[in-house]
Design a protein around this motif. Structure first.
Motif, PDB file in Angstrom:
ATOM      1  N   HIS A  31     -17.264  -5.767 -47.770  1.00  0.00           N
ATOM      2  CA  HIS A  31     -18.035  -5.691 -46.534  1.00  0.00           C
ATOM      3  C   HIS A  31     -19.174  -6.714 -46.500  1.00  0.00           C
ATOM      4  O   HIS A  31     -19.469  -7.285 -45.449  1.00  0.00           O
ATOM      5  CB  HIS A  31     -18.593  -4.278 -46.369  1.00  0.00           C
ATOM      6  CG  HIS A  31     -17.578  -3.276 -45.907  1.00  0.00           C
ATOM      7  ND1 HIS A  31     -17.022  -3.303 -44.654  1.00  0.00           N
ATOM      8  CD2 HIS A  31     -17.019  -2.210 -46.533  1.00  0.00           C
ATOM      9  CE1 HIS A  31     -16.171  -2.301 -44.518  1.00  0.00           C
ATOM     10  NE2 HIS A  31     -16.148  -1.625 -45.653  1.00  0.00           N
ATOM     11  N   GLU A  32     -19.825  -6.945 -47.644  1.00  0.00           N
ATOM     12  CA  GLU A  32     -20.936  -7.896 -47.642  1.00  0.00           C
ATOM     13  C   GLU A  32     -20.442  -9.307 -47.384  1.00  0.00           C
ATOM     14  O   GLU A  32     -21.104 -10.094 -46.686  1.00  0.00           O
ATOM     15  CB  GLU A  32     -21.696  -7.835 -48.962  1.00  0.00           C
ATOM     16  CG  GLU A  32     -22.947  -8.706 -48.962  1.00  0.00           C
ATOM     17  CD  GLU A  32     -23.789  -8.558 -50.210  1.00  0.00           C
ATOM     18  OE1 GLU A  32     -24.922  -9.059 -50.206  1.00  0.00           O
ATOM     19  OE2 GLU A  32     -23.308  -7.938 -51.179  1.00  0.00           O
ATOM     20  N   ALA A  35     -19.957  -9.652 -43.790  1.00  0.00           N
ATOM     21  CA  ALA A  35     -21.242  -9.696 -43.090  1.00  0.00           C
ATOM     22  C   ALA A  35     -21.811 -11.105 -43.035  1.00  0.00           C
ATOM     23  O   ALA A  35     -22.578 -11.436 -42.113  1.00  0.00           O
ATOM     24  CB  ALA A  35     -22.236  -8.748 -43.753  1.00  0.00           C
ATOM     25  N   HIS A  36     -21.451 -11.970 -43.989  1.00  0.00           N
ATOM     26  CA  HIS A  36     -22.005 -13.317 -44.023  1.00  0.00           C
ATOM     27  C   HIS A  36     -21.612 -14.144 -42.801  1.00  0.00           C
ATOM     28  O   HIS A  36     -22.268 -15.140 -42.490  1.00  0.00           O
ATOM     29  CB  HIS A  36     -21.560 -14.029 -45.297  1.00  0.00           C
ATOM     30  CG  HIS A  36     -22.298 -13.553 -46.515  1.00  0.00           C
ATOM     31  ND1 HIS A  36     -21.983 -13.949 -47.794  1.00  0.00           N
ATOM     32  CD2 HIS A  36     -23.347 -12.697 -46.648  1.00  0.00           C
ATOM     33  CE1 HIS A  36     -22.791 -13.356 -48.660  1.00  0.00           C
ATOM     34  NE2 HIS A  36     -23.620 -12.593 -47.987  1.00  0.00           N
ATOM     35  N   LYS A  49     -28.891  -9.464 -44.477  1.00  0.00           N
ATOM     36  CA  LYS A  49     -29.053  -8.454 -45.526  1.00  0.00           C
ATOM     37  C   LYS A  49     -29.534  -7.139 -44.929  1.00  0.00           C
ATOM     38  O   LYS A  49     -29.104  -6.051 -45.342  1.00  0.00           O
ATOM     39  CB  LYS A  49     -30.063  -8.955 -46.571  1.00  0.00           C
ATOM     40  CG  LYS A  49     -30.058  -8.159 -47.874  1.00  0.00           C
ATOM     41  CD  LYS A  49     -28.808  -8.439 -48.698  1.00  0.00           C
ATOM     42  CE  LYS A  49     -28.886  -7.797 -50.076  1.00  0.00           C
ATOM     43  NZ  LYS A  49     -27.679  -8.051 -50.877  1.00  0.00           N
ATOM     44  N   TYR A  52     -26.576  -5.571 -43.356  1.00  0.00           N
ATOM     45  CA  TYR A  52     -25.651  -5.075 -44.373  1.00  0.00           C
ATOM     46  C   TYR A  52     -26.127  -3.767 -44.994  1.00  0.00           C
ATOM     47  O   TYR A  52     -25.311  -2.954 -45.437  1.00  0.00           O
ATOM     48  CB  TYR A  52     -25.438  -6.129 -45.465  1.00  0.00           C
ATOM     49  CG  TYR A  52     -24.585  -5.644 -46.599  1.00  0.00           C
ATOM     50  CD1 TYR A  52     -23.268  -5.228 -46.372  1.00  0.00           C
ATOM     51  CD2 TYR A  52     -25.085  -5.551 -47.892  1.00  0.00           C
ATOM     52  CE1 TYR A  52     -22.483  -4.741 -47.402  1.00  0.00           C
ATOM     53  CE2 TYR A  52     -24.309  -5.073 -48.925  1.00  0.00           C
ATOM     54  CZ  TYR A  52     -23.017  -4.663 -48.675  1.00  0.00           C
ATOM     55  OH  TYR A  52     -22.247  -4.172 -49.700  1.00  0.00           O
ATOM     56  N   ASN A  55     -24.394  -1.046 -43.297  1.00  0.00           N
ATOM     57  CA  ASN A  55     -22.987  -1.061 -43.699  1.00  0.00           C
ATOM     58  C   ASN A  55     -22.836  -0.442 -45.090  1.00  0.00           C
ATOM     59  O   ASN A  55     -21.942   0.381 -45.333  1.00  0.00           O
ATOM     60  CB  ASN A  55     -22.513  -2.518 -43.699  1.00  0.00           C
ATOM     61  CG  ASN A  55     -21.022  -2.652 -43.532  1.00  0.00           C
ATOM     62  OD1 ASN A  55     -20.264  -1.876 -44.090  1.00  0.00           O
ATOM     63  ND2 ASN A  55     -20.586  -3.661 -42.790  1.00  0.00           N
ATOM     64  N   TRP A  56     -23.718  -0.821 -45.992  1.00  0.00           N
ATOM     65  CA  TRP A  56     -23.712  -0.331 -47.375  1.00  0.00           C
ATOM     66  C   TRP A  56     -23.930   1.179 -47.414  1.00  0.00           C
ATOM     67  O   TRP A  56     -23.305   1.889 -48.218  1.00  0.00           O
ATOM     68  CB  TRP A  56     -24.818  -1.055 -48.131  1.00  0.00           C
ATOM     69  CG  TRP A  56     -24.952  -0.771 -49.592  1.00  0.00           C
ATOM     70  CD1 TRP A  56     -24.385  -1.461 -50.624  1.00  0.00           C
ATOM     71  CD2 TRP A  56     -25.759   0.256 -50.202  1.00  0.00           C
ATOM     72  NE1 TRP A  56     -24.775  -0.927 -51.834  1.00  0.00           N
ATOM     73  CE2 TRP A  56     -25.618   0.120 -51.607  1.00  0.00           C
ATOM     74  CE3 TRP A  56     -26.575   1.257 -49.705  1.00  0.00           C
ATOM     75  CZ2 TRP A  56     -26.269   0.968 -52.506  1.00  0.00           C
ATOM     76  CZ3 TRP A  56     -27.224   2.105 -50.601  1.00  0.00           C
ATOM     77  CH2 TRP A  56     -27.066   1.954 -51.981  1.00  0.00           C
ATOM     78  N   GLY A 199     -25.463  -2.422 -38.565  1.00  0.00           N
ATOM     79  CA  GLY A 199     -24.601  -2.493 -39.739  1.00  0.00           C
ATOM     80  C   GLY A 199     -23.679  -1.293 -39.861  1.00  0.00           C
ATOM     81  O   GLY A 199     -22.516  -1.414 -40.264  1.00  0.00           O
ATOM     82  N   HIS A 203     -19.472  -1.379 -39.814  1.00  0.00           N
ATOM     83  CA  HIS A 203     -18.627  -0.806 -40.872  1.00  0.00           C
ATOM     84  C   HIS A 203     -17.339  -0.227 -40.275  1.00  0.00           C
ATOM     85  O   HIS A 203     -16.249  -0.426 -40.812  1.00  0.00           O
ATOM     86  CB  HIS A 203     -19.393   0.286 -41.619  1.00  0.00           C
ATOM     87  CG  HIS A 203     -18.653   0.833 -42.803  1.00  0.00           C
ATOM     88  ND1 HIS A 203     -18.778   0.301 -44.062  1.00  0.00           N
ATOM     89  CD2 HIS A 203     -17.762   1.849 -42.911  1.00  0.00           C
ATOM     90  CE1 HIS A 203     -18.004   0.966 -44.900  1.00  0.00           C
ATOM     91  NE2 HIS A 203     -17.382   1.918 -44.232  1.00  0.00           N
TER      92      HIS A 203
END
Length: 498
Positions: A31-32, A35-36, A49, A52, A55-56, A199, A203
């Motif tokens: 996922h990260e 995200a970039h 970040k 994210y 999302n995290w 975020g 996801h």
């Protein structure tokens, strides 16, 4: 169709079902990593970040599972069950490591502290998982905690297929969640809260491509009709509907056992040696949190660490006295608890693998009553033949939604980010944007296409994955437990090896 060459099989190891982080290789994207792409949508590195983080959180909310959580009214049963509050504090410790740069100020720490409210619990709708529970003895998760989603049994409304949309109804529930989070993000603006909401919504969007048969149906649409659809024909507009997999327990090794083991057990060659009184290793911090379920054992740990702090400033005579004290009950109690905790996690993960075996019966491609599992459909891991194309599609969608949200936050409301995101959660035959991407990838990956047509290849990959998972469990079970008190080789001066 081009035949596969005899390539050496990729090395398999248990990976998080949710694919948190960057991925485990150049060909594996988490996922990260996805995200970039938001850097191209107008967001800077810090903002990416921040996004994210939401999302995290959705990934790690899966630690708060009905199988692990102790209901508030239930007596302590550590380590078989742990309270939601304690598990949340453990995730907060993980977040402090992962998002340290965002928490360098008091304001940042307040914004990025993981609480039960922002972490939540495991909800199938937040990952587009099929919520059906096949266990005949299953209890309603809401009797454990009202934040869990209600029990869904085979034949419930959410398991049926919507005729016009040609998708199972539970996917619509996931879309509703995504839309709510996007609306909340739009209202909150470009703030830590707004970024977190954004975020969380992304996801769901990303999981749509990784956890459903959207890729398979897209390949069939452009002419690769031998690709397994992981469903049979249903009474719906497009005959083969979009479905997602039943949550499978095999990946629980990575989502629960691995984070605990990483914290509580040292990696060989990476020994923690406190140089300043009061310093605590990751394992010590984690155990101080988890032992809140066992206050007496926690007091033993606190006392031992306090004594070690004093010892770091003391003489050899006091060192000998300290080691004599450790030889008694305190060290034994702590070792029993760390061993018990890890043994419980290993046994639980093994049970999950065994449970999954019962789902692996008839083929969902030929038996209409059989639902595909997450392990059959999920493309989170780089060993899946369609991992890369799923990530390419997710990146495209995230880029477009990110671009619309960035413009909205900058005052340009020409596009509604909610509608842009929803436009991607559709059956492939109702969309055209993905066709050139799918055709281009398929033209260059005939061996991957062929692998996606053979059930025997999937079963072999599944069996290899299961074998690797069991091997990892065995490694965790026999691993020497963390010596929390520091009776390692270095006992001189201020360095106590852990």
């Amino acid at each position: 169709m081009k035949k596969l060459t005899d390539n050496a099989p990729q090395q398999l190891k248990p990976m998080p079902r949710f694919g948190a982080g960057l991925g485990d290789s150049a060909e594996s994207h988490g996922h990260e990593s996805i995200a970039h792409v938001l850097n191209l949508s107008g967001f800077n590195a810090v903002e990416v970040k921040q996004i994210y983080f939401g999302n995290w959180l959705r990934d790690h909310s899966q630690l708060i599972d009905p199988k692990t959580v102790r209901p508030p009214y239930a007596p302590r049963n550590f380590p078989k069950k742990i309270s939601r509050e304690v598990l949340t504090q453990f995730v907060d410790l993980l977040a402090l490591k992962e998002f340290n740069l965002l928490q360098m100020t008091d304001e940042g720490r307040a914004a990025y502290t993981v609480t039960p409210e922002i972490l939540g619990v495991y909800r199938p709708s937040e990952h587009i998982d099929n919520p059906t529970n096949l266990n005949e003895d299953a209890i309603d998760p809401q009797t454990i905690d009202e934040d869990f989603e209600p029990l869904v049994r085979p034949g419930d409304r959410l398991t049926t297929v919507h005729y016009a949309r040609s998708m199972t109804l539970h996917i619509k529930e996931a879309e509703r969640y995504m839309r709510r989070k996007l609306r909340a993000a739009m209202r909150a603006g470009k703030t830590p809260t707004g970024m977190r909401y954004f975020g969380e919504a992304l996801h769901v969007l990303e999981d749509f491509f990784a956890h459903s048969n959207f890729v398979e149906l897209s390949l069939r649409k452009v002419g690769y009709t031998d690709v397994l659809a992981w469903t049979t024909e249903k009474p719906c507009k497009h005959r083969w509907p979009v479905v997602t997999g039943l949550f499978s327990g095999s990946d629980i090794i990575a989502s629960v056992a691995e984070p605990l083991a990483k914290m509580l057990f040292p990696v060989p060659g990476h020994v923690f040696k406190p140089t300043v009184p009061g310093e605590r290793s990751d394992g010590e911090q984690a155990l101080l949190i988890l032992l809140k379920e066992e206050p007496e054992a926690r007091e033993v740990l606190v006392k031992a660490l306090e004594v070690r702090d004093e010892l770091a400033k003391s003489s050899t005579f006091q060192t000998v006295e300290y080691l004599d004290w450790l030889a008694g009950t305190p060290l034994r109690i702590l070792r029993n608890h760390t061993n018990g905790l890890m043994q419980t996690v290993v046994e639980w993960a093994g049970d999950q693998i065994d449970d999954l075996q019962t789902y692996w019966g008839d083929d969902p491609n030929t038996h209409s009553h059989v639902s595909a599992t997450h392990s059959q459909l999920a493309k989170d891991h780089g060993t899946h033949p369609f991992h890369v194309i799923a990530q390419l599609l997710a990146r495209h969608a995230v880029f477009e939604v990110g671009k619309s949200m960035h413009k909205y936050w900058e005052g340009d409301g020409e596009q509604d980010p909610v509608e842009v995101a929803s436009s991607y959660l559709r059956h492939p035959k109702d969309l055209n944007w993905q066709d050139p991407i799918v055709e281009h990838w398929a033209d260059r990956n005939p061996e991957k296409i062929e692998e996606g047509t053979e059930l025997s290849r999937h079963i072999k990959r599944y069996e290899e994955y299961q074998a690797a998972a069991r091997k990892r469990l065995e490694e965790l079970e026999i691993r020497e437990p963390l010596d929390l008190i520091g009776v390692g080789e270095n006992l001189s001066g201020s360095g106590f090896g852990l």
